[in-house]
Every structure is written in structure tokens, then in C-alpha cells.
Motif scaffolding. Sequence first.
Motif, PDB file in Angstrom:
ATOM      1  N   TRP A  10       1.009  -1.252  -0.383  1.00  0.00           N
ATOM      2  CA  TRP A  10      -0.062   0.111   0.193  1.00  0.00           C
ATOM      3  C   TRP A  10       0.920   1.495  -0.525  1.00  0.00           C
ATOM      4  N   ARG A  12       0.906   5.130   0.611  1.00  0.00           N
ATOM      5  CA  ARG A  12      -0.038   6.464   0.745  1.00  0.00           C
ATOM      6  C   ARG A  12       0.190   7.674  -0.441  1.00  0.00           C
ATOM      7  N   ASN A  14      -0.246  11.309  -1.648  1.00  0.00           N
ATOM      8  CA  ASN A  14      -1.584  13.315  -0.548  1.00  0.00           C
ATOM      9  C   ASN A  14      -2.841  13.446  -1.678  1.00  0.00           C
TER      10      ASN A  14
END
Length: 75
Positions: A10, A12, A14
Motif C-alpha cells: 500500500w 499513500r 497525497n
Amino acid sequence: MRHADIGKTWVRFNFRYYFYALMFIALDVMVLFLYPWAVSLKQLGYAGLGIIAVFIFLIVVGYIYAWKKKVLEWK
């Protein structure tokens, strides 16, 4: 090879990436509204010109509001 050597699956991102994608889609939808209007402008007359002026005015007001709130800045 152990599971720990592979890495994370995974990533992340913005949220601004998604925001700019939504802005792009919104502008595309605006073009979809403007194209049929431009094709049939002669049949619509001044009433059609007034309606599209209100539409563009609302878009510009929304853009200025977002600009003043500094939502469009890339940090």
C-alpha cells in the motif's frame, strides 16, 4: 525469500492528487456543457447567451473562492 523482504503493498498518495483529478473532471464536464451550446448558439439567441454567461459566472466565482481559500496551492 521471506515476506519481509518484498516491501509494502500500500502506497499513500497525497489527497491533492485526487483533488486535481476531480478538478480536471469538473472542467471536462464544463466543456461537455459548452460544446452543444456553442453549436446551437444561433437558434438560442440572446437568451442562450445570458444563460451561459450565468453558468460561466458561477464557475469563475467558485474558482475565485477556491483561490482565496488557498485550496489550489500545491504544498
